[in-house]
Scaffold this motif. Structure first.
Motif, PDB file in Angstrom:
ATOM      1  N   ALA A 178       0.834  -1.210   0.000  1.00  0.00           N
ATOM      2  CA  ALA A 178       0.000   0.000   0.000  1.00  0.00           C
ATOM      3  C   ALA A 178       0.870   1.262   0.000  1.00  0.00           C
ATOM      4  CB  ALA A 178      -0.933  -0.008   1.204  1.00  0.00           C
ATOM      5  N   VAL A 179       1.930   1.260   0.804  1.00  0.00           N
ATOM      6  CA  VAL A 179       2.832   2.413   0.862  1.00  0.00           C
ATOM      7  C   VAL A 179       3.590   2.558  -0.453  1.00  0.00           C
ATOM      8  CG1 VAL A 179       4.870   3.364   2.005  1.00  0.00           C
ATOM      9  CG2 VAL A 179       3.052   2.342   3.366  1.00  0.00           C
ATOM     10  N   ILE A 180       4.068   1.439  -1.000  1.00  0.00           N
ATOM     11  CA  ILE A 180       4.818   1.483  -2.258  1.00  0.00           C
ATOM     12  C   ILE A 180       3.922   1.951  -3.402  1.00  0.00           C
ATOM     13  CG2 ILE A 180       5.960   0.036  -3.997  1.00  0.00           C
ATOM     14  CD1 ILE A 180       7.143  -1.573  -1.641  1.00  0.00           C
ATOM     15  N   ASP A 181       2.683   1.469  -3.440  1.00  0.00           N
ATOM     16  CA  ASP A 181       1.760   1.906  -4.488  1.00  0.00           C
ATOM     17  C   ASP A 181       1.513   3.404  -4.416  1.00  0.00           C
ATOM     18  OD1 ASP A 181       1.550  -0.640  -5.472  1.00  0.00           O
ATOM     19  OD2 ASP A 181      -0.409  -1.059  -4.561  1.00  0.00           O
ATOM     20  N   LYS A 182       1.370   3.922  -3.212  1.00  0.00           N
ATOM     21  CA  LYS A 182       1.083   5.348  -3.035  1.00  0.00           C
ATOM     22  C   LYS A 182       2.315   6.211  -3.307  1.00  0.00           C
ATOM     23  CE  LYS A 182      -0.651   8.598   0.405  1.00  0.00           C
ATOM     24  NZ  LYS A 182      -1.157   8.747   1.765  1.00  0.00           N
TER      25      LYS A 182
ATOM     26  N   ILE B 285      18.690  -1.857  10.877  1.00  0.00           N
ATOM     27  CA  ILE B 285      17.954  -3.077  11.212  1.00  0.00           C
ATOM     28  C   ILE B 285      18.947  -4.019  11.880  1.00  0.00           C
ATOM     29  CG2 ILE B 285      16.576  -5.001  10.380  1.00  0.00           C
ATOM     30  CD1 ILE B 285      15.849  -3.285   7.944  1.00  0.00           C
ATOM     31  N   ALA B 286      18.878  -4.100  13.203  1.00  0.00           N
ATOM     32  CA  ALA B 286      19.822  -4.925  13.967  1.00  0.00           C
ATOM     33  C   ALA B 286      19.442  -6.395  13.880  1.00  0.00           C
ATOM     34  CB  ALA B 286      19.850  -4.469  15.416  1.00  0.00           C
ATOM     35  N   GLY B 287      20.370  -7.225  14.285  1.00  0.00           N
ATOM     36  CA  GLY B 287      20.162  -8.663  14.291  1.00  0.00           C
ATOM     37  C   GLY B 287      21.380  -9.342  13.686  1.00  0.00           C
ATOM     38  N   CYS B 288      21.592 -10.570  14.067  1.00  0.00           N
ATOM     39  CA  CYS B 288      22.761 -11.285  13.554  1.00  0.00           C
ATOM     40  C   CYS B 288      22.358 -12.685  13.096  1.00  0.00           C
ATOM     41  CB  CYS B 288      23.857 -11.354  14.598  1.00  0.00           C
ATOM     42  SG  CYS B 288      25.411 -12.000  13.946  1.00  0.00           S
ATOM     43  N   PRO B 289      21.829 -12.786  11.926  1.00  0.00           N
ATOM     44  CA  PRO B 289      21.305 -11.759  11.017  1.00  0.00           C
ATOM     45  C   PRO B 289      19.829 -11.477  11.318  1.00  0.00           C
ATOM     46  CG  PRO B 289      21.217 -13.874   9.915  1.00  0.00           C
ATOM     47  CD  PRO B 289      21.819 -14.119  11.288  1.00  0.00           C
ATOM     48  N   PRO B 290      19.320 -10.333  10.833  1.00  0.00           N
ATOM     49  CA  PRO B 290      17.892 -10.068  10.997  1.00  0.00           C
ATOM     50  C   PRO B 290      17.093 -11.017  10.104  1.00  0.00           C
ATOM     51  CG  PRO B 290      18.905  -8.350   9.677  1.00  0.00           C
ATOM     52  CD  PRO B 290      20.006  -9.240  10.152  1.00  0.00           C
ATOM     53  N   THR B 291      15.912 -11.393  10.560  1.00  0.00           N
ATOM     54  CA  THR B 291      15.076 -12.311   9.783  1.00  0.00           C
ATOM     55  C   THR B 291      14.436 -11.572   8.605  1.00  0.00           C
ATOM     56  OG1 THR B 291      13.104 -11.832  11.082  1.00  0.00           O
ATOM     57  CG2 THR B 291      14.537 -13.631  11.868  1.00  0.00           C
ATOM     58  N   PRO B 292      13.979 -12.285   7.606  1.00  0.00           N
ATOM     59  CA  PRO B 292      13.298 -11.620   6.488  1.00  0.00           C
ATOM     60  C   PRO B 292      12.090 -10.790   6.929  1.00  0.00           C
ATOM     61  CG  PRO B 292      13.899 -13.837   5.852  1.00  0.00           C
ATOM     62  CD  PRO B 292      14.197 -13.711   7.325  1.00  0.00           C
ATOM     63  N   ILE B 293      11.346 -11.255   7.914  1.00  0.00           N
ATOM     64  CA  ILE B 293      10.196 -10.470   8.384  1.00  0.00           C
ATOM     65  C   ILE B 293      10.672  -9.182   9.054  1.00  0.00           C
ATOM     66  CG2 ILE B 293       9.877 -11.598  10.617  1.00  0.00           C
ATOM     67  CD1 ILE B 293       7.041 -10.577   8.301  1.00  0.00           C
ATOM     68  N   ASP B 294      11.831  -9.219   9.748  1.00  0.00           N
ATOM     69  CA  ASP B 294      12.408  -7.993  10.311  1.00  0.00           C
ATOM     70  C   ASP B 294      12.790  -7.018   9.201  1.00  0.00           C
ATOM     71  OD1 ASP B 294      12.158  -8.930  12.902  1.00  0.00           O
ATOM     72  OD2 ASP B 294      14.217  -9.703  12.990  1.00  0.00           O
TER      73      ASP B 294
ATOM     74  N   LEU C 246      11.678  -2.042   6.201  1.00  0.00           N
ATOM     75  CA  LEU C 246      11.301  -1.310   4.983  1.00  0.00           C
ATOM     76  C   LEU C 246      10.007  -0.542   5.196  1.00  0.00           C
ATOM     77  CD1 LEU C 246      12.006  -3.813   2.076  1.00  0.00           C
ATOM     78  CD2 LEU C 246      12.985  -1.540   2.359  1.00  0.00           C
ATOM     79  N   LEU C 247       9.034  -1.200   5.791  1.00  0.00           N
ATOM     80  CA  LEU C 247       7.747  -0.565   6.046  1.00  0.00           C
ATOM     81  C   LEU C 247       7.915   0.638   6.967  1.00  0.00           C
ATOM     82  CD1 LEU C 247       4.711  -0.619   5.615  1.00  0.00           C
ATOM     83  CD2 LEU C 247       4.544  -2.190   7.540  1.00  0.00           C
ATOM     84  N   SER C 248       8.730   0.490   7.994  1.00  0.00           N
ATOM     85  CA  SER C 248       8.985   1.584   8.923  1.00  0.00           C
ATOM     86  C   SER C 248       9.622   2.777   8.207  1.00  0.00           C
ATOM     87  CB  SER C 248       9.892   1.091  10.054  1.00  0.00           C
ATOM     88  OG  SER C 248      10.395   2.166  10.792  1.00  0.00           O
ATOM     89  N   LEU C 249      10.629   2.514   7.408  1.00  0.00           N
ATOM     90  CA  LEU C 249      11.322   3.585   6.689  1.00  0.00           C
ATOM     91  C   LEU C 249      10.380   4.302   5.737  1.00  0.00           C
ATOM     92  CD1 LEU C 249      13.994   5.039   5.899  1.00  0.00           C
ATOM     93  CD2 LEU C 249      14.243   3.292   4.137  1.00  0.00           C
ATOM     94  N   LEU C 250       9.631   3.547   4.962  1.00  0.00           N
ATOM     95  CA  LEU C 250       8.750   4.148   3.965  1.00  0.00           C
ATOM     96  C   LEU C 250       7.566   4.847   4.606  1.00  0.00           C
ATOM     97  CD1 LEU C 250       8.839   1.357   1.266  1.00  0.00           C
ATOM     98  CD2 LEU C 250      10.190   3.458   1.389  1.00  0.00           C
ATOM     99  N   SER C 251       7.024   4.290   5.678  1.00  0.00           N
ATOM    100  CA  SER C 251       5.912   4.931   6.373  1.00  0.00           C
ATOM    101  C   SER C 251       6.354   6.248   6.991  1.00  0.00           C
ATOM    102  CB  SER C 251       5.359   4.017   7.460  1.00  0.00           C
ATOM    103  OG  SER C 251       4.816   2.856   6.880  1.00  0.00           O
ATOM    104  N   ASP C 252       7.552   6.254   7.582  1.00  0.00           N
ATOM    105  CA  ASP C 252       8.080   7.490   8.161  1.00  0.00           C
ATOM    106  C   ASP C 252       8.320   8.532   7.083  1.00  0.00           C
ATOM    107  OD1 ASP C 252       7.985   6.359  10.645  1.00  0.00           O
ATOM    108  OD2 ASP C 252      10.136   5.970  10.795  1.00  0.00           O
ATOM    109  N   SER C 253       8.813   8.107   5.914  1.00  0.00           N
ATOM    110  CA  SER C 253       9.088   9.072   4.853  1.00  0.00           C
ATOM    111  C   SER C 253       7.796   9.654   4.300  1.00  0.00           C
ATOM    112  CB  SER C 253       9.910   8.433   3.732  1.00  0.00           C
ATOM    113  OG  SER C 253       9.130   7.523   2.988  1.00  0.00           O
ATOM    114  N   VAL C 254       6.733   8.850   4.211  1.00  0.00           N
ATOM    115  CA  VAL C 254       5.447   9.349   3.754  1.00  0.00           C
ATOM    116  C   VAL C 254       4.876  10.326   4.763  1.00  0.00           C
ATOM    117  CG1 VAL C 254       3.057   8.699   3.254  1.00  0.00           C
ATOM    118  CG2 VAL C 254       4.924   7.372   2.293  1.00  0.00           C
ATOM    119  N   THR C 255       4.977   9.992   6.069  1.00  0.00           N
ATOM    120  CA  THR C 255       4.485  10.870   7.125  1.00  0.00           C
ATOM    121  C   THR C 255       5.256  12.184   7.143  1.00  0.00           C
ATOM    122  OG1 THR C 255       3.913   8.943   8.450  1.00  0.00           O
ATOM    123  CG2 THR C 255       4.074  11.039   9.605  1.00  0.00           C
TER     124      THR C 255
END
Length: 178
Positions: A36-40, A150-159, A164-173
């Motif tokens: 939804a964020v990417i489409d917008k 994005i911390a983790g050793c290694p971070p999971t794909p869901i992380d 990505l969602l956090s970064l894009l949502s913040d940039s839209v806001t």
């Protein structure tokens, strides 16, 4: 040869079972929000250039998992590209080795504005166990500006999806209020 076939039939299947046909709810939920964020914001397509600046490849394995059939991040509009000139986001892994410092800076400069940088994994975020030394610049932020860690050793794909969602949502806001 018959002995080998006999052993195969006696041993049976030792791999994990096939997961249920339905996808993981978290992946579907986060993916739908991301789409939804990417489409917008990006008219349906977000391009990422992944840069290995000296990692152990653990983070790369998790990043590559985003493209497998389970996560299939391309269905949400996220594409990995080979050139920084086509990228919206640089996803950088590993502590930046001294040999990769100049290449990372050139890659950053070649990426079109506006651009975002994501430091992935503990090594990319803070230098990990390598830190700053004669062979390592440490964290990605010591070499180029970082917008998200994005911390983790290694971070999971869901992380990674949530990041990505956090970064894009913040940039839209920020764009809406800026």
């Amino acid at each position: 040869m018959l002995r080998l076939y006999g052993k195969i039939f006696r041993t049976g299947v030792l791999t994990e079972g096939i997961p249920p046909a339905s996808k993981d709810d978290a992946v579907e939920r986060e993916g739908a929000r991301l789409k939804a964020v990417i489409d917008k914001r990006f008219r349906g397509s977000l391009s990422i250039r992944q840069v290995d600046a000296g990692s152990c490849n653990g983070c790369e394995l998790e990043i590559h998992a985003l493209s497998n059939v389970y996560y299939d991040v391309e269905r949400f509009g996220v594409h990995f590209v080979a050139s920084p000139r086509h990228a919206d986001i640089l996803m950088v892994t590993g502590p930046v080795s001294r040999h990769m410092e100049a290449a990372l800076k050139r890659t950053y400069e070649a990426t079109a504005d506006p651009k975002w940088v994501i430091a992935v994994g503990d090594c990319g975020v803070c230098g990990g166990e390598f830190g700053v030394s004669y062979a390592s610049c440490g964290a990605v932020s010591n070499v180029i500006p970082v917008d998200l860690a994005i911390a983790g050793c290694p971070p999971t794909p869901i992380d990674l999806l949530r990041g990505l969602l956090s970064l894009l949502s913040d940039s839209v806001t920020n764009q809406a209020h800026g």
